[in-house]
Write a protein that holds these residues in place. Structure first.
Motif, PDB file in Angstrom:
ATOM      1  N   ALA A 172       0.838  -1.201   0.000  1.00 46.35           N
ATOM      2  CA  ALA A 172       0.000   0.000   0.000  1.00 46.35           C
ATOM      3  C   ALA A 172       0.877   1.256   0.000  1.00 46.35           C
ATOM      4  O   ALA A 172       0.621   2.211  -0.748  1.00 46.35           O
ATOM      5  N   ARG A 175       2.529   1.774  -3.416  1.00 47.98           N
ATOM      6  CA  ARG A 175       1.634   2.382  -4.399  1.00 47.98           C
ATOM      7  C   ARG A 175       1.446   3.873  -4.118  1.00 47.98           C
ATOM      8  O   ARG A 175       1.334   4.675  -5.039  1.00 47.98           O
ATOM      9  N   LYS A 176       1.422   4.236  -2.821  1.00 47.45           N
ATOM     10  CA  LYS A 176       1.303   5.649  -2.464  1.00 47.45           C
ATOM     11  C   LYS A 176       2.544   6.408  -2.925  1.00 47.45           C
ATOM     12  O   LYS A 176       2.449   7.518  -3.464  1.00 47.45           O
ATOM     13  N   GLU A 180      -0.166   7.031  -6.432  1.00 39.56           N
ATOM     14  CA  GLU A 180      -1.591   6.717  -6.393  1.00 39.56           C
ATOM     15  C   GLU A 180      -2.242   7.369  -5.178  1.00 39.56           C
ATOM     16  O   GLU A 180      -1.615   7.537  -4.126  1.00 39.56           O
ATOM     17  N   ILE A 185      -6.090   3.223  -3.866  1.00 35.78           N
ATOM     18  CA  ILE A 185      -5.449   2.111  -3.167  1.00 35.78           C
ATOM     19  C   ILE A 185      -6.451   1.341  -2.313  1.00 35.78           C
ATOM     20  O   ILE A 185      -6.368   0.105  -2.210  1.00 35.78           O
TER      21      ILE A 185
END
Length: 226
Positions: A172, A175-176, A180, A185
């Protein structure tokens, strides 16, 4: 018991030092900030900093003592009839919705992750903390299940559960860091968490079985000749 004035002042001093340290780390990076820099920013002596924090890494990970026993708290907080895996599923999904820091899903987790990734000493300390969390959880599981000292099951269960939550949280954050938004997410993370905990509940005994059967029995070729 009500907190006394002396205890409150000590707690406030500790928090001020930690807050100042984190601010400096975020601006300059962990490795470029010294304990003396933190002491000046917090208006205390270097000795005072070390009275509250044993190392510079402890300044960054000021909640480490609390974090180390959070998984044990999940076990002790189970609902009647609730399994350990079910309790962690419920706790993790709740943390997703609340963006709670206990699994590194809070605002700023990407900054935290970047700082750790840029510092070899922080990465080493994080590995130590992960080992401590695994050990604490394994000891708790052994206690609540009255496991034999030679039974490796509590260690296996602790390692599987905590590595699963770390895997979810790290991806997570990854992806941040890639740009994103949390709204993008969130549904992915929720879906992945459900799948991971389903696997933990059912076991991995038949994982890959269908694929193996397909490999062992490839589709027959059709005779195209006329």
């Amino acid at each position: 018991m009500e907190e006394g004035l002396r205890e409150r002042k000590k707690r406030e001093t500790r928090q001020r030092i930690a807050d100042m340290a984190m601010g400096l780390f975020m601006i300059h990076g962990f490795d470029k900030v010294t304990v003396a820099d933190v002491a000046r920013a917090a208006d205390v002596s270097v000795n005072t900093v070390f009275n509250y924090f044993g190392t510079k890494e402890d300044l960054f990970l000021d909640r480490q003592s609390e974090v180390g026993f959070l998984p044990s708290g999940v076990v002790h907080g189970r609902r009647p009839g609730e399994s350990v895996v079910a309790a962690f599923r419920r706790d993790f999904l709740q943390a997703i919705e609340e963006r709670d820091w206990r699994y590194g899903l809070n605002d700023g987790s990407d900054v935290f992750g970047r700082l750790v990734g840029d510092s070899p000493s922080l990465m080493a300390r994080m590995r130590e903390l992960e080992h401590e969390r695994n050990t604490n959880l394994a000891n708790t599981l052994a206690e609540v299940t009255d496991a034999d000292p030679d039974d490796l099951t509590p260690q296996l269960v602790a390692a599987q559960i905590l590595e699963a939550t770390r895997l979810l949280s790290r991806n997570a954050v990854r992806r941040k860091l890639a740009g994103e938004s949390w709204s993008e997410i969130l549904p992915w993370l929720r879906e992945q968490a459900e799948a991971v905990f389903d696997l933990l509940e059912k076991g991995i005994g038949d994982y890959g079985q269908v694929l193996a059967e397909k490999i062992a029995s490839p589709p027959k070729k059709t005779n195209m000749s006329t």
